[in-house]
Design a protein around this motif. Structure first.
Motif, PDB file in Angstrom:
ATOM      1  N   VAL A   1      31.569   0.432  11.106  1.00 31.31           N
ATOM      2  CA  VAL A   1      30.502   1.410  11.302  1.00 31.31           C
ATOM      3  C   VAL A   1      30.762   2.566  10.350  1.00 31.31           C
ATOM      4  O   VAL A   1      31.845   3.134  10.327  1.00 31.31           O
TER       5      VAL A   1
ATOM      6  N   ARG B   1      25.965  -0.524  10.271  1.00 30.49           N
ATOM      7  CA  ARG B   1      26.809  -1.392  11.101  1.00 30.49           C
ATOM      8  C   ARG B   1      26.938  -2.720  10.377  1.00 30.49           C
ATOM      9  O   ARG B   1      25.945  -3.341  10.034  1.00 30.49           O
ATOM     10  N   SER B   2      28.153  -3.128  10.153  1.00 30.63           N
ATOM     11  CA  SER B   2      28.385  -4.345   9.394  1.00 30.63           C
ATOM     12  C   SER B   2      29.726  -4.931   9.816  1.00 30.63           C
ATOM     13  O   SER B   2      30.207  -4.660  10.913  1.00 30.63           O
ATOM     14  N   GLN B   3      30.302  -5.712   8.910  1.00 28.96           N
ATOM     15  CA  GLN B   3      31.614  -6.313   9.137  1.00 28.96           C
ATOM     16  C   GLN B   3      32.446  -6.123   7.885  1.00 28.96           C
ATOM     17  O   GLN B   3      31.913  -6.136   6.775  1.00 28.96           O
TER      18      GLN B   3
ATOM     19  N   VAL C   1      23.382   5.368   9.816  1.00 28.12           N
ATOM     20  CA  VAL C   1      24.501   4.618  10.381  1.00 28.12           C
ATOM     21  C   VAL C   1      24.384   3.182   9.883  1.00 28.12           C
ATOM     22  O   VAL C   1      23.342   2.553  10.025  1.00 28.12           O
TER      23      VAL C   1
ATOM     24  N   PRO D   1      34.115  -5.535  13.112  1.00 26.10           N
ATOM     25  CA  PRO D   1      32.993  -4.591  13.054  1.00 26.10           C
ATOM     26  C   PRO D   1      33.332  -3.369  12.204  1.00 26.10           C
ATOM     27  O   PRO D   1      34.467  -2.882  12.220  1.00 26.10           O
TER      28      PRO D   1
ATOM     29  N   LYS E   1      29.133   6.240   9.358  1.00 31.02           N
ATOM     30  CA  LYS E   1      28.163   7.282   9.717  1.00 31.02           C
ATOM     31  C   LYS E   1      28.074   8.258   8.559  1.00 31.02           C
ATOM     32  O   LYS E   1      29.087   8.702   8.046  1.00 31.02           O
TER      33      LYS E   1
END
Length: 108
Positions: free
Chosen positions: A49, A39-41, A37, A47, A51
């Motif tokens: 995400v 998670r960033s911007q 996973v 945001p 997966k």
């Protein structure tokens, strides 16, 4: 900050990589998680995400390692790393010649 564009471009480059490279036979088994996973911007700061599972998860982990400055050999045991680096050095001239040939072909 990891942008979606950076990650997507890196993953696409990895998936498109020519697996018949001169270093193919030098690869070692490397344990990777079956799920990842990220998670960033995005470029607007929202945001993001991503997966991933299976092979795509391996790609994400591999490319995230590169973005963090970690190389494949950094994950190997000291003995395997030493052997792999020595084998890579032996293949260096062949690899560089192959790259030069591909570059000439692409310039046509």
């Amino acid at each position: 900050m990891l942008t979606h564009r950076q990650l997507a471009a890196a993953i696409l480059a990895y998936l498109a990589h020519d697996t018949k490279s001169a270093l193919q036979e030098l690869r070692r088994d490397l344990a990777r998680a079956d799920r990842a996973v990220v998670r960033s911007q995005d470029k607007n700061g929202r945001p993001l995400v991503i997966k991933a599972t299976g092979y795509f998860a391996r790609c994400v982990q591999h490319k995230t390692d590169h973005l963090n400055g970690t190389l494949y050999v950094d994950h190997l045991s000291p003995g395997d790393r030493e052997t792999a680096l020595a084998e890579m050095e032996q293949k260096r001239d062949d690899v560089l010649a192959g790259r030069a040939e591909r570059a000439r072909h692409l310039d046509k």
